[in-house]
Design a protein around this motif. Structure first.
Motif, PDB file in Angstrom:
ATOM      1  N   ARG B  97       0.751  -1.186   0.032  1.00 31.08           N
ATOM      2  CA  ARG B  97      -0.169   0.087  -0.045  1.00 31.08           C
ATOM      3  C   ARG B  97       0.832   1.176   0.122  1.00 31.08           C
ATOM      4  N   ARG B  98       0.304   2.383  -0.685  1.00 34.29           N
ATOM      5  CA  ARG B  98       1.272   3.565  -0.551  1.00 34.29           C
ATOM      6  C   ARG B  98       1.170   4.000   0.850  1.00 34.29           C
ATOM      7  N   SER B  99       0.175   3.933   1.641  1.00 34.75           N
ATOM      8  CA  SER B  99       0.145   4.296   3.055  1.00 34.75           C
ATOM      9  C   SER B  99       1.399   3.544   3.777  1.00 34.75           C
ATOM     10  N   SER B 100       1.703   2.471   3.387  1.00 34.48           N
ATOM     11  CA  SER B 100       2.782   1.667   3.982  1.00 34.48           C
ATOM     12  C   SER B 100       4.136   2.470   3.743  1.00 34.48           C
ATOM     13  N   ILE B 101       4.160   2.615   2.274  1.00 30.97           N
ATOM     14  CA  ILE B 101       5.380   3.276   2.021  1.00 30.97           C
ATOM     15  C   ILE B 101       5.609   4.589   2.819  1.00 30.97           C
ATOM     16  N   ILE B 102       4.574   5.192   2.828  1.00 24.85           N
ATOM     17  CA  ILE B 102       4.724   6.706   3.513  1.00 24.85           C
ATOM     18  C   ILE B 102       5.197   6.428   4.933  1.00 24.85           C
ATOM     19  N   ILE B 103       4.408   5.580   5.752  1.00 29.37           N
ATOM     20  CA  ILE B 103       4.778   5.269   7.088  1.00 29.37           C
ATOM     21  C   ILE B 103       6.334   4.623   7.211  1.00 29.37           C
ATOM     22  N   GLY B 104       6.841   3.761   6.468  1.00 30.35           N
ATOM     23  CA  GLY B 104       7.914   3.347   6.249  1.00 30.35           C
ATOM     24  C   GLY B 104       8.735   4.397   6.442  1.00 30.35           C
ATOM     25  N   LYS B 105       8.910   5.353   5.412  1.00 31.84           N
ATOM     26  CA  LYS B 105       9.793   6.540   5.157  1.00 31.84           C
ATOM     27  C   LYS B 105       9.816   7.496   6.531  1.00 31.84           C
ATOM     28  N   ALA B 106       8.438   7.697   6.978  1.00 29.73           N
ATOM     29  CA  ALA B 106       8.282   8.542   8.076  1.00 29.73           C
ATOM     30  C   ALA B 106       9.116   7.931   9.226  1.00 29.73           C
ATOM     31  N   LEU B 107       8.776   6.587   9.546  1.00 27.31           N
ATOM     32  CA  LEU B 107       9.477   5.887  10.453  1.00 27.31           C
ATOM     33  C   LEU B 107      11.213   5.712  10.186  1.00 27.31           C
ATOM     34  N   SER B 108      11.566   5.964   9.011  1.00 28.12           N
ATOM     35  CA  SER B 108      13.030   5.934   8.675  1.00 28.12           C
ATOM     36  C   SER B 108      13.675   7.225   9.367  1.00 28.12           C
ATOM     37  N   GLY B 109      12.718   8.176   8.905  1.00 26.85           N
ATOM     38  CA  GLY B 109      13.311   9.724   9.466  1.00 26.85           C
ATOM     39  C   GLY B 109      13.276   9.543  10.882  1.00 26.85           C
TER      40      GLY B 109
END
Lengths: 326, 255
Positions: B97-109
């Motif tokens: 899901r797109r939302s998982s990619i965004i959450i993954g990226k936000a958690l990376s930061g």
């Protein structure tokens, strides 16, 4: 065999003037190699982007492995692997890490992921470099790694967008060797784009695309037959006499400035007859394969637009180099 | 599906790259230390300490905020690199899901900038700030929350840009004003009205303020926090939720 990709009336308009794909329809059979042949800018990449759910079509329908690209994009994505025109590897990770990342996002973990990564790396001959950073890889190695990655989750269809663009002949041969083994050894259907006719040769079926429309389709032999096949160029001591002797043997030869030319769909079966007829009068003989340019010329009445043979990647690099200079 | 796996591996990738790029780690730690000791040290001669806090100590929460602001923004904006160099496509065509990619990226930061904030937090005794274990834990938790909201904001910004050339625009027109108007260098209540209004609208202000609340034992005084901790945390959490949602919506399929 059943069709694994079905495309009906697919159209993609970026604006009123720019129609990238114009009402195309085709089927791709399971476990075959399907080639999309045409100059850059013809609509090949747009079609691939639609088929792999990165882009929505303006109208028409595309079905991959029984799933509609518009209605069930996630199901389609599970069934496909893609090698894009520009590299999509993370250069700061190792070859193995790139594959491990891929495994994770496709739900493959642990020992299963390690085994598949090793298997995929062996398949493309990169296993001994698995712990090297990708930024130290050559263009050919990167491409092979991308093929390995695209296969790791065992897709039903592998999309290859200009897989050999910018590669040296050696790398190109290595890559082709791997690609042609896919349908039989892995049951994978290959959908590829190219603008090299010699590469299109290995495809089971081809579609020639130009300005967003499919202008011809069929097996490579059929396409080549449409422009008369290969040309055998012959030199003898006495060309006029040789032509007459060939005519008696049922072979049609026409005189050119420096010899004779014979058009043949299968030159390898005509050559023995020529040698037999003319015996030691033959000074030289060679076969010229029609180029995409010849097919194109025949189909559209014009040459392939030359400025488009350029690699998008190299353009990007040039722009950067230019910026640095300033 | 395998969305949790995807989130995990997106974070793992960021951490691996973070550890591998020594220069990035060194420079991201050096920047806040330069500000703390050179700018803070210099200005402390100019600014008389009120309410018992030395200026270097006063800006410490702001410097934590700066560490987070820069590293979370850099981390999120790196998605523009992924876009330009193609790696993003590899993620976009995966069954995730797109939302998982965004959450993954936000958690990376969040992960990367929380680590850096923790390192800066360990420097506190060097400027005479002694933070007990409980306050240390609270401060670190706030750092994580602030990191997540800033990362989400970075992702939202990144969705509007296609190439890395836009980075200087983001740097000069968003990151720097956000930093200076966050109460990091001067108390918000002392600002002229126009700047004060801008500060109140800046989400980072509440992050820095929450850090002031948790780092300093004292609650009042002209150099103390401007808002109650509860308000700060409520603002940070609601900002995070809105930003993550907006970033997901903005990164949806185009074309």
């Amino acid at each position: 065999m059943a069709a694994i990709i079905k495309v009906e009336g697919l159209t993609k308009k970026f604006s009123d003037r720019l129609v990238a794909v114009d009402n195309i329809s085709f089927d791709v059979e399971q476990e075959s190699i399907f080639g999309f042949l045409g100059p850059n800018g013809a609509g090949k990449t747009t079609t691939i982007n639609i088929l792999c759910t990165l882009m929505a079509p303006t109208s028409g329908r595309a079905v991959v492995d029984g799933h509609d690209c518009q209605k069930a994009p996630r199901m389609v994505r599970k069934s496909i692997g893609i090698v894009f025109q520009d590299t999509t590897l993370d250069k700061d990770l190792t070859a193995y890490e790139n594959l491990a990342f891929h495994g994770y996002i496709y739900g493959i973990r642990g020992s299963e992921a390690r085994n598949r990564a090793d298997e995929a790396l062996r398949f493309v001959g990169l296993h001994d470099r698995k712990n090297d950073l990708v930024k130290r890889f050559s263009g050919g190695m990167k491409r092979r790694l991308e093929v390995a990655r695209g296969l790791m989750h065992r897709p039903k269809v592998l999309f290859l967008d200009e897989p050999t663009l910018g590669l040296d002949p050696q790398s190109r041969a290595n890559l082709w060797e791997a690609i042609t083994r896919l349908p039989k050894e892995h049951g994978v259907t290959v959908f590829m784009t190219t603008h090299y006719l010699e590469e299109a040769e290995v495809c089971d079926r081809l579609a020639v695309i130009d300005h967003g429309r499919i202008i011809a389709g069929g097996a490579p032999a059929e396409l080549k037959a449409a422009i008369g096949g290969d040309v055998i160029c012959l030199k003898t001591a006495d060309n006029a006499k040789a032509a007459a002797e060939l005519k008696q043997a049922g072979i049609d030869a026409r005189a050119t400035e420096d010899g004779l030319q014979i058009t043949a769909a299968k030159p390898e079966s005509v050559m023995p007859a020529i040698i037999k007829t003319l015996a030691d009068k033959v000074l030289s003989i060679r076969v010229e394969t029609p180029t995409l340019n010849d097919v194109f010329l025949k189909l559209t009445g014009r040459e392939i637009r030359p400025e488009e043979a350029k690699n998008a990647d190299s353009i990007k690099e040039e722009v950067r180099a230019w910026r640095r200079k300033r | 599906m395998n969305d949790l796996g995807a989130i995990y591996v997106i974070v793992l990738r960021e951490l691996k790259k973070f550890v591998r790029e020594k220069s990035r780690l060194v420079s991201s730690i050096a920047r806040p230390l330069i500000w703390l000791f050179m700018v803070g040290g210099g200005l402390s001669r100019l600014v008389t300490a009120r309410s018992g806090i030395a200026y270097t100590q006063f800006i410490f929460p702001g410097i934590l905020g700066m560490t987070i602001l820069f590293s979370a923004m850099f981390s999120s904006i790196s998605i523009i690199w992924d876009k330009e160099f193609g790696f993003l496509k590899e993620i976009l065509v995966a069954p995730v899901r797109r939302s998982s990619i965004i959450i993954g990226k936000a958690l990376s930061g969040t992960a990367v900038s929380s680590i850096q904030a923790a390192i800066i937090l360990l420097v506190a005794p060097a400027i005479g700030l002694h933070i007990g274990p409980a306050r240390f834990a609270l401060t670190l938790a706030i750092c994580m929350m602030v990191s997540f909201s800033i990362s989400s904001f970075g992702l939202l910004l990144a969705s509007f840009y296609e190439s890395y050339e836009s980075f200087s625009v983001i740097m000069n027109f968003i990151i720097m004003p956000m930093f200076f108007l966050s109460g990091a260098m001067y108390p918000v209540r002392m600002l002229p009205p126009a700047l004060k209004a801008a500060s109140v609208l800046n989400p980072l202000t509440y992050g820095v303020d929450a850090l002031k609340n948790s780092v300093f034992a004292l609650q009042a005084g002209p150099m103390g926090p401007d808002f109650p901790l509860g308000t700060d945390i409520a603002v940070i959490i609601s900002c995070s939720a809105v930003l993550v949602f907006a970033a997901t919506a903005a990164s949806g399929r185009k074309g």
